[in-house]
Design a protein around this motif. Structure first.
Motif, PDB file in Angstrom:
ATOM      1  N   LEU A  39       0.855  -1.185   0.000  1.00 25.87           N
ATOM      2  CA  LEU A  39       0.000   0.000   0.000  1.00 25.87           C
ATOM      3  C   LEU A  39       0.890   1.234   0.000  1.00 25.87           C
ATOM      4  O   LEU A  39       1.799   1.343   0.829  1.00 25.87           O
ATOM      5  CB  LEU A  39      -0.924   0.003   1.217  1.00 25.87           C
ATOM      6  CG  LEU A  39      -1.972   1.134   1.302  1.00 25.87           C
ATOM      7  CD1 LEU A  39      -3.175   0.688   2.124  1.00 25.87           C
ATOM      8  CD2 LEU A  39      -1.398   2.408   1.910  1.00 25.87           C
ATOM      9  N   LEU A  40       0.621   2.151  -0.905  1.00 28.55           N
ATOM     10  CA  LEU A  40       1.345   3.420  -0.968  1.00 28.55           C
ATOM     11  C   LEU A  40       0.434   4.534  -0.491  1.00 28.55           C
ATOM     12  O   LEU A  40      -0.664   4.724  -1.026  1.00 28.55           O
ATOM     13  CB  LEU A  40       1.798   3.708  -2.398  1.00 28.55           C
ATOM     14  CG  LEU A  40       2.380   5.113  -2.660  1.00 28.55           C
ATOM     15  CD1 LEU A  40       3.671   5.317  -1.866  1.00 28.55           C
ATOM     16  CD2 LEU A  40       2.607   5.336  -4.148  1.00 28.55           C
ATOM     17  N   ALA A  82       9.536   7.855   0.629  1.00 22.08           N
ATOM     18  CA  ALA A  82      10.220   8.450  -0.519  1.00 22.08           C
ATOM     19  C   ALA A  82       9.822   9.909  -0.639  1.00 22.08           C
ATOM     20  O   ALA A  82       8.671  10.273  -0.375  1.00 22.08           O
ATOM     21  CB  ALA A  82       9.870   7.704  -1.803  1.00 22.08           C
ATOM     22  N   LEU A  83      10.776  10.753  -1.016  1.00 18.37           N
ATOM     23  CA  LEU A  83      10.495  12.156  -1.319  1.00 18.37           C
ATOM     24  C   LEU A  83      10.131  12.220  -2.794  1.00 18.37           C
ATOM     25  O   LEU A  83      10.920  11.800  -3.650  1.00 18.37           O
ATOM     26  CB  LEU A  83      11.725  13.009  -1.030  1.00 18.37           C
ATOM     27  CG  LEU A  83      11.567  14.524  -1.196  1.00 18.37           C
ATOM     28  CD1 LEU A  83      10.595  15.086  -0.168  1.00 18.37           C
ATOM     29  CD2 LEU A  83      12.928  15.209  -1.074  1.00 18.37           C
ATOM     30  N   GLY A  84       8.949  12.703  -3.102  1.00 17.42           N
ATOM     31  CA  GLY A  84       8.561  12.713  -4.505  1.00 17.42           C
ATOM     32  C   GLY A  84       7.257  13.433  -4.761  1.00 17.42           C
ATOM     33  O   GLY A  84       6.480  13.725  -3.846  1.00 17.42           O
ATOM     34  N   ASP A  85       7.017  13.706  -6.028  1.00 18.32           N
ATOM     35  CA  ASP A  85       5.841  14.422  -6.517  1.00 18.32           C
ATOM     36  C   ASP A  85       4.703  13.419  -6.727  1.00 18.32           C
ATOM     37  O   ASP A  85       4.901  12.387  -7.371  1.00 18.32           O
ATOM     38  CB  ASP A  85       6.208  15.115  -7.834  1.00 18.32           C
ATOM     39  CG  ASP A  85       5.159  16.101  -8.298  1.00 18.32           C
ATOM     40  OD1 ASP A  85       3.954  15.856  -8.087  1.00 18.32           O
ATOM     41  OD2 ASP A  85       5.541  17.120  -8.905  1.00 18.32           O
ATOM     42  N   PRO A  90       7.425   7.583  -7.748  1.00 20.84           N
ATOM     43  CA  PRO A  90       8.634   6.780  -7.992  1.00 20.84           C
ATOM     44  C   PRO A  90       8.384   5.277  -7.842  1.00 20.84           C
ATOM     45  O   PRO A  90       9.088   4.586  -7.113  1.00 20.84           O
ATOM     46  CB  PRO A  90       9.593   7.301  -6.913  1.00 20.84           C
ATOM     47  CG  PRO A  90       8.704   7.673  -5.777  1.00 20.84           C
ATOM     48  CD  PRO A  90       7.446   8.224  -6.408  1.00 20.84           C
ATOM     49  N   PHE A  91       7.374   4.773  -8.564  1.00 20.44           N
ATOM     50  CA  PHE A  91       7.039   3.356  -8.546  1.00 20.44           C
ATOM     51  C   PHE A  91       6.718   2.912  -9.969  1.00 20.44           C
ATOM     52  O   PHE A  91       6.215   3.703 -10.784  1.00 20.44           O
ATOM     53  CB  PHE A  91       5.835   3.077  -7.627  1.00 20.44           C
ATOM     54  CG  PHE A  91       6.146   3.247  -6.159  1.00 20.44           C
ATOM     55  CD1 PHE A  91       6.498   2.151  -5.382  1.00 20.44           C
ATOM     56  CD2 PHE A  91       6.109   4.500  -5.562  1.00 20.44           C
ATOM     57  CE1 PHE A  91       6.798   2.306  -4.037  1.00 20.44           C
ATOM     58  CE2 PHE A  91       6.414   4.666  -4.215  1.00 20.44           C
ATOM     59  CZ  PHE A  91       6.754   3.558  -3.454  1.00 20.44           C
ATOM     60  N   ALA A  92       6.978   1.655 -10.245  1.00 25.92           N
ATOM     61  CA  ALA A  92       6.767   1.110 -11.582  1.00 25.92           C
ATOM     62  C   ALA A  92       5.287   0.896 -11.876  1.00 25.92           C
ATOM     63  O   ALA A  92       4.460   0.772 -10.965  1.00 25.92           O
ATOM     64  CB  ALA A  92       7.517  -0.213 -11.718  1.00 25.92           C
ATOM     65  N   ASP A  93       4.964   0.832 -13.151  1.00 25.26           N
ATOM     66  CA  ASP A  93       3.597   0.529 -13.565  1.00 25.26           C
ATOM     67  C   ASP A  93       3.127  -0.782 -12.934  1.00 25.26           C
ATOM     68  O   ASP A  93       3.869  -1.774 -12.905  1.00 25.26           O
ATOM     69  CB  ASP A  93       3.516   0.376 -15.084  1.00 25.26           C
ATOM     70  CG  ASP A  93       3.809   1.663 -15.830  1.00 25.26           C
ATOM     71  OD1 ASP A  93       4.076   2.685 -15.176  1.00 25.26           O
ATOM     72  OD2 ASP A  93       3.782   1.641 -17.079  1.00 25.26           O
ATOM     73  N   VAL A 114      -2.761  13.466 -10.510  1.00 19.48           N
ATOM     74  CA  VAL A 114      -2.493  12.614  -9.345  1.00 19.48           C
ATOM     75  C   VAL A 114      -3.285  11.310  -9.462  1.00 19.48           C
ATOM     76  O   VAL A 114      -2.753  10.216  -9.237  1.00 19.48           O
ATOM     77  CB  VAL A 114      -2.861  13.344  -8.037  1.00 19.48           C
ATOM     78  CG1 VAL A 114      -2.612  12.442  -6.837  1.00 19.48           C
ATOM     79  CG2 VAL A 114      -2.078  14.638  -7.904  1.00 19.48           C
ATOM     80  N   ILE A 115      -4.547  11.425  -9.829  1.00 20.53           N
ATOM     81  CA  ILE A 115      -5.387  10.231  -9.992  1.00 20.53           C
ATOM     82  C   ILE A 115      -4.807   9.316 -11.074  1.00 20.53           C
ATOM     83  O   ILE A 115      -4.758   8.096 -10.906  1.00 20.53           O
ATOM     84  CB  ILE A 115      -6.828  10.636 -10.329  1.00 20.53           C
ATOM     85  CG1 ILE A 115      -7.439  11.429  -9.158  1.00 20.53           C
ATOM     86  CG2 ILE A 115      -7.691   9.410 -10.642  1.00 20.53           C
ATOM     87  CD1 ILE A 115      -8.751  12.120  -9.497  1.00 20.53           C
ATOM     88  N   ALA A 116      -4.354   9.916 -12.161  1.00 20.83           N
ATOM     89  CA  ALA A 116      -3.763   9.124 -13.242  1.00 20.83           C
ATOM     90  C   ALA A 116      -2.530   8.363 -12.765  1.00 20.83           C
ATOM     91  O   ALA A 116      -2.328   7.189 -13.124  1.00 20.83           O
ATOM     92  CB  ALA A 116      -3.396  10.032 -14.408  1.00 20.83           C
ATOM     93  N   GLU A 117      -1.694   9.014 -11.952  1.00 22.99           N
ATOM     94  CA  GLU A 117      -0.500   8.350 -11.438  1.00 22.99           C
ATOM     95  C   GLU A 117      -0.853   7.212 -10.478  1.00 22.99           C
ATOM     96  O   GLU A 117      -0.228   6.146 -10.505  1.00 22.99           O
ATOM     97  CB  GLU A 117       0.389   9.358 -10.713  1.00 22.99           C
ATOM     98  CG  GLU A 117       1.393  10.043 -11.595  1.00 22.99           C
ATOM     99  CD  GLU A 117       2.417   9.050 -12.136  1.00 22.99           C
ATOM    100  OE1 GLU A 117       3.446   8.802 -11.476  1.00 22.99           O
ATOM    101  OE2 GLU A 117       2.175   8.519 -13.236  1.00 22.99           O
ATOM    102  N   CYS A 118      -1.838   7.450  -9.643  1.00 27.38           N
ATOM    103  CA  CYS A 118      -2.260   6.397  -8.715  1.00 27.38           C
ATOM    104  C   CYS A 118      -2.778   5.186  -9.486  1.00 27.38           C
ATOM    105  O   CYS A 118      -2.501   4.036  -9.120  1.00 27.38           O
ATOM    106  CB  CYS A 118      -3.326   6.931  -7.761  1.00 27.38           C
ATOM    107  SG  CYS A 118      -2.693   8.167  -6.592  1.00 27.38           S
ATOM    108  N   ALA A 119      -3.509   5.436 -10.562  1.00 29.95           N
ATOM    109  CA  ALA A 119      -4.000   4.336 -11.396  1.00 29.95           C
ATOM    110  C   ALA A 119      -2.840   3.621 -12.082  1.00 29.95           C
ATOM    111  O   ALA A 119      -2.835   2.388 -12.198  1.00 29.95           O
ATOM    112  CB  ALA A 119      -4.982   4.873 -12.442  1.00 29.95           C
ATOM    113  N   ARG A 120      -1.853   4.378 -12.525  1.00 35.71           N
ATOM    114  CA  ARG A 120      -0.718   3.778 -13.231  1.00 35.71           C
ATOM    115  C   ARG A 120       0.035   2.768 -12.381  1.00 35.71           C
ATOM    116  O   ARG A 120       0.412   1.692 -12.856  1.00 35.71           O
ATOM    117  CB  ARG A 120       0.253   4.877 -13.698  1.00 35.71           C
ATOM    118  CG  ARG A 120       1.491   4.340 -14.416  1.00 35.71           C
ATOM    119  CD  ARG A 120       2.492   5.429 -14.722  1.00 35.71           C
ATOM    120  NE  ARG A 120       3.113   6.016 -13.539  1.00 35.71           N
ATOM    121  CZ  ARG A 120       4.095   5.443 -12.846  1.00 35.71           C
ATOM    122  NH1 ARG A 120       4.573   4.251 -13.189  1.00 35.71           N
ATOM    123  NH2 ARG A 120       4.608   6.065 -11.783  1.00 35.71           N
ATOM    124  N   VAL A 121       0.272   3.102 -11.112  1.00 33.59           N
ATOM    125  CA  VAL A 121       1.100   2.228 -10.281  1.00 33.59           C
ATOM    126  C   VAL A 121       0.321   1.056  -9.682  1.00 33.59           C
ATOM    127  O   VAL A 121       0.911   0.147  -9.101  1.00 33.59           O
ATOM    128  CB  VAL A 121       1.791   3.026  -9.149  1.00 33.59           C
ATOM    129  CG1 VAL A 121       2.689   4.104  -9.738  1.00 33.59           C
ATOM    130  CG2 VAL A 121       0.783   3.633  -8.185  1.00 33.59           C
TER     131      VAL A 121
END
Length: 243
Positions: A39-40, A82-85, A90-93, A114-121
């Motif tokens: 869980l992230l 992790a420090l990140g945007d 900073p996680f793989a698909d 942000v939603i798109a990135e959460c879906a990607r990972v």
């Protein structure tokens, strides 16, 4: 917008502390499937909620863009921080079973990214849990809320309708919802007046500097300005990534 690097030292003490964090974590976990192993927590802040997302077999990670917040969170979630945007995680698909974003999207003009990135990972079948309509949680019909109501942003960044539309574009479908109490978050007129002067409501209220000062003055004339009004009730939305 607040400077969260500076805010880190006082953040927990001024936002309900452990009771509020415990309430949030319990509600998040109720929406995360038992079989999840990773869980992230995106925009984890000081990690006060993250460290309470505990369950046997569940590994919790956190990411935050604020160095000040991350320093505090590192003491709580250690190597999982992790420090990140949040728009470039900073996680793989497809690498995570679950992602949470508690009290984040309402601050983000680019919440869709942000939603798109959460879906990607997320892996197929993974779950995204996020607060929605955060500022509406304070709609308790108190004297404070009645004063703030005319200035409210009507289409908040985290409006459930907006979140649902963007989520569906990235293969996320509604999987449930929950509510939890923001213990210790009942607003006092004096505290809201102070927060207005610090720009704490920049994403929730439409106010210029002059209007903010006038509103702060009106808040201080309310009865019992140091007495908290009712605690807010927040909403969580769970979205499942299609297989």
């Amino acid at each position: 917008m607040l400077d969260y690097d500076l805010e880190a030292a006082r953040y927990d003490a001024t936002r309900g502390g452990v009771p509020r964090a415990r309430s949030a974590a319990r509600a998040v976990l109720a929406l995360v499937p038992e079989h999840a192993r990773t869980l992230l927590d995106v925009g984890c802040g000081t990690g006060l909620v993250s460290e309470r997302l505990t369950r046997p077999g569940l590994r919790v990670y956190g990411v935050d863009a604020s160095i000040g917040m991350a320093r505090v969170a590192a003491l709580r979630i250690g190597g999982g921080l992790a420090l990140g945007d949040s728009r470039r995680l900073p996680f793989a698909d497809g690498s995570l079973d679950a992602v949470s974003a508690v009290w984040l999207l309402h601050l983000m003009p680019d919440a869709p990214a942000v939603i798109a990135e959460c879906a990607r990972v997320l892996r197929p079948g993974g779950t995204f849990v996020t607060t929605v309509d955060k500022d509406a949680g304070h709609d308790t019909d108190s004297d404070v809320d009645r004063l703030l109501a005319p200035y409210r942003v009507r289409r908040a960044y985290d409006a459930q309708s907006r979140v649902a539309v963007v989520a569906s574009e990235h293969g996320l479908r509604r999987a449930g919802e929950a509510r939890f109490t923001g213990h210790g978050q009942g607003r006092t007129p004096a505290r809201v007046a102070e927060d207005l002067s610090r720009g704490a409501f920049s994403s929730a209220l439409r106010l210029d500097e002059r209007s903010a000062a006038a509103l702060a003055g009106r808040l201080l004339t309310l009865p019992d300005p140091d007495v908290p009004r009712a605690d807010p009730v927040y909403r969580l939305l769970a979205l499942r990534k299609e297989a």
